[in-house]
Design an enzyme around this catalytic site. Structure first.
Site, PDB file in Angstrom:
ATOM      1  N   ASP A 135     109.174  22.972 116.179  1.00 49.14           N
ATOM      2  CA  ASP A 135     110.285  22.488 114.991  1.00 49.14           C
ATOM      3  C   ASP A 135     110.421  21.057 114.878  1.00 49.14           C
ATOM      4  O   ASP A 135     111.470  20.701 114.329  1.00 49.14           O
ATOM      5  CB  ASP A 135     111.399  23.310 115.034  1.00 49.14           C
ATOM      6  CG  ASP A 135     111.488  24.829 114.951  1.00 49.14           C
ATOM      7  OD1 ASP A 135     110.223  25.290 114.382  1.00 49.14           O
ATOM      8  OD2 ASP A 135     112.352  25.602 114.887  1.00 49.14           O
ATOM      9  N   LEU A 170     108.100  30.116 118.087  1.00 53.31           N
ATOM     10  CA  LEU A 170     106.965  29.760 118.061  1.00 53.31           C
ATOM     11  C   LEU A 170     107.078  28.357 118.558  1.00 53.31           C
ATOM     12  O   LEU A 170     107.680  27.496 118.430  1.00 53.31           O
ATOM     13  CB  LEU A 170     106.574  29.638 116.654  1.00 53.31           C
ATOM     14  CG  LEU A 170     106.249  31.236 115.834  1.00 53.31           C
ATOM     15  CD1 LEU A 170     105.798  31.185 114.625  1.00 53.31           C
ATOM     16  CD2 LEU A 170     105.313  31.938 116.998  1.00 53.31           C
ATOM     17  N   CYS A 192     106.580  49.013 103.202  1.00 47.02           N
ATOM     18  CA  CYS A 192     107.952  48.545 103.593  1.00 47.02           C
ATOM     19  C   CYS A 192     108.586  47.461 102.722  1.00 47.02           C
ATOM     20  O   CYS A 192     107.935  46.339 102.956  1.00 47.02           O
ATOM     21  CB  CYS A 192     107.910  48.688 105.217  1.00 47.02           C
ATOM     22  SG  CYS A 192     109.624  48.258 105.774  1.00 47.02           S
ATOM     23  N   CYS A 215     119.542  31.782 101.227  1.00 46.47           N
ATOM     24  CA  CYS A 215     119.673  32.358 102.599  1.00 46.47           C
ATOM     25  C   CYS A 215     120.915  32.048 103.476  1.00 46.47           C
ATOM     26  O   CYS A 215     121.406  30.727 103.565  1.00 46.47           O
ATOM     27  CB  CYS A 215     118.191  31.898 103.028  1.00 46.47           C
ATOM     28  SG  CYS A 215     118.101  32.407 105.067  1.00 46.47           S
ATOM     29  N   CYS A 245     117.264  40.493 108.000  1.00 46.90           N
ATOM     30  CA  CYS A 245     116.031  41.161 107.826  1.00 46.90           C
ATOM     31  C   CYS A 245     115.280  41.496 108.954  1.00 46.90           C
ATOM     32  O   CYS A 245     114.344  42.031 108.995  1.00 46.90           O
ATOM     33  CB  CYS A 245     115.363  39.907 107.017  1.00 46.90           C
ATOM     34  SG  CYS A 245     115.064  38.333 108.044  1.00 46.90           S
TER      35      CYS A 245
END
Length: 370
Positions: A135, A170, A192, A215, A245
């Site tokens: 990041d 990640l 889905c 968000c 989510c």
């Protein structure tokens, strides 16, 4: 050099360093440039100006480190032992913090482990150009992870793995060795739409596309201004991030818990009572959040988020008194306090609401006179 043998060693070293899975891909992300530009043109990045400023560099890893021909993509699990999702979200007297932030800040740990991996490879091959990222640079980490076989991009835009779900960080190690690449992951979401329909603010506007401006993670972490009123009720008691989510995703039923001590729930979040967290002054906040990703949002934004949560909490005279006593400290906070007090008072019988409003009017007058 036997690159296939080297790749086997790299993956073995990565597992020893605490990574759950590692894959290798090339640096060609040209197929993602159009979608990235469309996302930026739509303004879905909100106030995150650096995303627009870096532009297409995000899709061109070799511009970050000239000579780069491969990316080692790695993931590290972060789901703590005592996640307590349902109980925390259902008890609206307590603050909900996204599970990735319950422990220490992941950036330094993951980056250090990637750096160690780079050093180990260099010891093996001699001269090596490499650079780790977590990041910390304009790079499309999720498309890279998918190309490297770490998972596919779910409809919520996060990387999903059929065995491990999505509860992982990640990181990328850019290198200048032409290593063999892994097969990319194939999308298995099918029909889905659980993540799409469960988003409290309808932020998932298309498959794999999130409007950050809607968000809750963006609103509570990246956005420092006045939270639009339409999002305040849906925020509930979520004061830092949102996991909804991921919570409803069927693949997360199989996710492994982390073994990293740094990612376990810190003591201060064992009892995340809204009023207790709101009582921290700036010095206490900075001290408590030492080593936490939460520290970067600052004390005022922390209090803003808590004020909204207190507005959504069950009626409490203590909350009303606390919020009333805070009026006048900050224009930004006052806007949210007024709303939160209205939400609290709305839970009272009509006659009591009028009484509470009169008391606050008198209190404001006394504060001005003082």
């Amino acid at each position: 050099m036997d690159y296939h043998a080297l790749v086997a060693n790299i993956k073995s070293w990565a597992y020893e360093l605490g990574f759950a899975k590692v894959g290798i891909c090339d640096v060609d992300l040209s197929a993602h440039e159009e979608a990235l530009q469309q996302w930026l043109d739509a303004g879905y990045h909100g106030d995150m100006d650096w995303m627009e400023r870096h532009g297409m560099m995000r899709a061109r890893p070799a511009e970050l480190l000239p000579g780069t021909v491969r990316v080692i993509s790695a993931r590290m699990n972060y789901l703590p032992q005592d996640a307590h999702f349902a109980t925390n979200l259902s008890d609206t007297t307590q603050a909900y913090v996204s599970r990735y932030a319950l422990g220490r800040d992941y950036h330094k740990l993951v980056r250090n482990q990637l750096k160690k991996l780079g050093e180990k490879i260099k010891e093996e091959v001699g001269a090596l150009g490499y650079r780790p990222f977590v990041d910390s640079a304009p790079v499309l980490e999720r498309p890279l992870a998918q190309k490297a076989g770490l998972g596919w991009t779910g409809k919520h835009s996060l990387i999903l793995d059929e065995n491990d779900g999505s509860w992982f960080f990640l990181g990328e190690l850019l290198i200048d060795l032409p290593l063999p690449i892994d097969e990319p992951s194939e999308n298995q979401c099918g029909k889905c739409r659980a993540c799409v329909t469960s988003c409290p603010t309808n932020a998932i506007v298309a498959d794999g596309v999130v409007d950050a401006r809607r968000c809750i993670s963006y609103l509570t972490i990246e956005y420092a201004g006045v939270i639009p009123e339409e999002f305040r009720k849906p925020m509930g008691n979520r004061i830092y991030g949102c996991d909804d989510c991921q919570l409803v995703c069927p693949f997360n039923r199989f996710a492994d818990l982390t073994t990293q001590a740094d990612f376990q729930r810190r003591e201060m979040f064992q009892d995340p009572d809204l009023l207790r967290l709101f009582s921290w002054d700036e010095k206490t906040f900075l001290q408590k959040m030492e080593g936490s990703a939460i520290r970067r949002i600052g004390h005022q934004q922390w209090r803003r988020n808590l004020i909204i949560a207190m507005g959504n909490a069950p009626y409490s005279q203590r909350i009303i008194d606390t919020l009333s006593d805070t009026i006048g400290q900050s224009e930004l906070l006052d806007i949210h306090i007024e709303w939160a007090l209205q939400q609290q008072e709305a839970q009272l019988p009509f006659s009591d609401r009028k009484k509470e409003r009169l008391i606050r009017i008198v209190q404001k007058g006394l504060q001005r006179d003082a």
